[in-house]
Design an enzyme around this catalytic site. Structure first.
Site, short mmCIF file in Angstrom:
data_model
loop_
_atom_site.label_atom_id
_atom_site.label_comp_id
_atom_site.label_asym_id
_atom_site.label_seq_id
_atom_site.Cartn_x
_atom_site.Cartn_y
_atom_site.Cartn_z
N LYS A 111 36.91 25.96 39.70
CA LYS A 111 37.19 27.25 39.09
C LYS A 111 38.69 27.47 38.91
O LYS A 111 39.12 28.20 38.03
CB LYS A 111 36.61 28.39 39.94
CG LYS A 111 35.13 28.28 40.31
CD LYS A 111 34.22 28.36 39.12
CE LYS A 111 32.77 28.70 39.46
NZ LYS A 111 32.05 27.74 40.27
C1 LIG Z 1 30.66 27.38 40.19
C2 LIG Z 1 30.33 26.06 40.79
C3 LIG Z 1 29.35 25.23 40.23
C4 LIG Z 1 28.50 25.64 39.06
O1 LIG Z 1 29.27 25.81 37.88
P1 LIG Z 1 28.70 26.72 36.70
O2 LIG Z 1 29.78 26.77 35.70
O3 LIG Z 1 28.39 28.04 37.31
O4 LIG Z 1 27.47 26.03 36.21
C5 LIG Z 1 29.16 23.97 40.79
N1 LIG Z 1 29.88 23.57 41.87
C6 LIG Z 1 30.82 24.35 42.43
C7 LIG Z 1 31.56 23.84 43.61
C8 LIG Z 1 31.09 25.62 41.91
O5 LIG Z 1 32.03 26.38 42.46
#
Ligand SMILES: *Cc1c(COP(=O)(O)O)cnc(C)c1O
Length: 465
Positions: A111
């Site tokens: 993120k």
């Molecule tokens: C947010 C997240 C996901 C999923 O990603 P999306 O964009 O919501 O599909 C997978 N792994 C981790 C570690 C995340 O923080």
């Protein structure tokens, strides 16, 4: 470049407006009216360029009239806090299989890649237009910490993060509750991530409230986040031979933002052979792609908590495309999901979705086994989300280069990793005192009025100070 809502009842916006708004006022998500295509020669010219230069070239056509030199400068500095100069390095784990490490940012999950850029873009936009914003985010754990990291201490910005109490890892929680800046508001909700996200959408849908407090969204409903995530699909594919050679990706998926970014990369002309959605035991996306029927079954907490999601916001973007831009069909499906807990994807649209996305799921035991196997066979400790994808990747490996997205650092989920391998991954030195810092959190009820009152109170206090 104009952005339109998947529900077809909101005005079209510029990139900057769409980013500052987040969710469309009709409840839909913004999408570019058309996706610019990069000719093969332009993709070929990316070979050997830095992550930053690639990012600039990939995103530039989407940002419209954003001042070019400012955009270039913000992109150039966005990932300076990352612990790896390549930003998103590839690590080979098999003859034709690579991990794409997306966890070298300040909060150890992918993120950060988008949030570090968006934080800068939003600050620049605010400086230009004046005014203040209240950022409201819902998180299954990682978006919240990444948003807090991007906005802590930023003048003119308050950041409110709703997270499901008791359903995030201790590291995730502490990253949200330990920042001491008064503009950071960590809100623990008794419920699931889906409850948090519904409350957030309701807050945005109350236009008088949203405009009154200057609400802005940073969830992956925000198009700018999806756009920033397109970049690493491009850098990875180019490093492995694109445009001359196609690449496949396996993506651990919750809210569908990350895998949808891969879909956009492919629409831009990147040769992506297979794009595989990997879910944990909360497998509504896998079931939907397999059966054409999208039906909630209740979220069960898992060892990959960032994917404990049933109402996958960004799936709406793919659905809108699969319906050929028919916003009425999207509205009907979303209304049925809310009222009846499910819907059946129209026949033609389902076929298109299956052409675009393959899928698989990993049970809890399969996830733990994938952590163990990665350690045994490659000496890599992987986070449980990455492990979900590695399990699904077993059915995909072949001649085409395969990239599995490693979405978080194993130390963000030390209990799951230790349970599987007996080894407890250590936090990087810059986060080593996380367990000693004091926490600050406010518990909130699943009640829109109460949440709105809390936000108004906090803003009044902040703006009086
Ligand atoms: C947010 C997240 C996901 C999923 O990603 P999306 O964009 O919501 O599909 C997978 N792994 C981790 C570690 C995340 O923080």
């Amino acid at each position: 470049m104009r952005y339109v809502s998947t529900r077809g009842e909101a005005p079209a916006l510029s990139f900057e407006e769409a980013m500052m708004t987040g969710l469309a006022p009709d409840g839909g998500l913004y999408l570019p009216e058309s996706v610019p295509v990069m000719p093969e020669t332009e993709i070929a010219a990316l070979a050997g360029l830095s992550f930053e230069e690639t990012a600039f070239r990939v995103m530039r056509p989407f940002v419209g009239d954003w001042p070019e030199e400012e955009f270039r400068a913000l992109v150039a500095e966005a990932w300076g806090s990352f612990g790896h100069i390549a930003r998103a390095p590839l690590r080979q784990i098999g003859p034709s299989h690579w991990l794409l490490e997306l966890f070298h940012g300040p909060t150890l999950a992918f993120k950060d890649v988008a949030m570090q850029l968006i934080g800068r873009l939003m600050r620049a936009s605010l400086a230009r237009r004046g005014g203040r914003v209240a950022i409201l985010g819902a998180t299954s754990g990682d978006t919240g910490s990444a948003a807090i990291e991007a906005f802590r201490g930023v003048p003119g910005v308050d950041v409110f993060i709703l997270f499901p109490e008791g359903r995030v890892s201790e590291v995730q929680r502490r990253q949200m509750t330990t920042p001491a800046e008064p503009n950071v508001h960590a809100l623990a909700l008794e419920g699931t991530f889906d409850d948090c996200q519904r409350l957030l959408k309701d807050a945005f849908a109350d236009r008088a409230f949203a405009e009154g407090v200057g609400l802005a969204g940073v969830n992956s409903i925000n198009w700018a986040r999806v756009l920033a995530q397109v970049v690493y699909y491009v850098t990875a594919a180019v490093a492995l031979g694109a445009p001359g050679r196609a690449v496949s990706f396996v993506v651990p998926t919750g809210n569908f933002g990350d895998v949808y970014a891969g879909h956009i990369a492919r629409r831009m002309g990147l040769p992506v052979e297979r794009l595989v959605v990997a879910t944990n035991q909360n497998d509504i996306l896998h079931r939907t792609l397999q059966s054409g029927e999208s039906r909630k079954a209740g979220v069960r907490p898992s060892i990959s908590p960032s994917m404990d999601i049933e109402v996958s916001s960004n799936f709406e973007r793919a659905l809108f495309e699969a319906y050929g831009g028919d916003a009425g069909a999207v509205r009907a499906d979303m209304a049925a999901l809310r009222a009846e807990g499910g819907f059946r994807v129209g026949q033609g649209a389902w076929g298109r979705l299956r052409d675009w996305f393959a899928s698989g799921r990993a049970s809890e035991e399969e996830t733990a086994e994938a952590i163990r196997r990665a350690w045994r066979e490659t000496g890599e400790l992987v986070c449980p989300h990455t492990a979900v994808a590695l399990h699904v990747a077993r059915d995909v490996v072949g001649a085409t280069p395969l990239v599995t997205l490693a979405t978080a650092h194993p130390a963000k989920f030390p209990d799951a990793v230790e349970a599987a391998t007996g080894l407890r991954p250590a936090l990087p030195p810059r986060l080593a005192d996380l367990y000693d810092r004091p926490e600050r959190v406010t518990r909130v009820r699943d009640d829109l009025g109460a949440l709105q009152a809390l936000i108004r109170d906090r803003l009044r206090a902040a703006r009086a100070a």
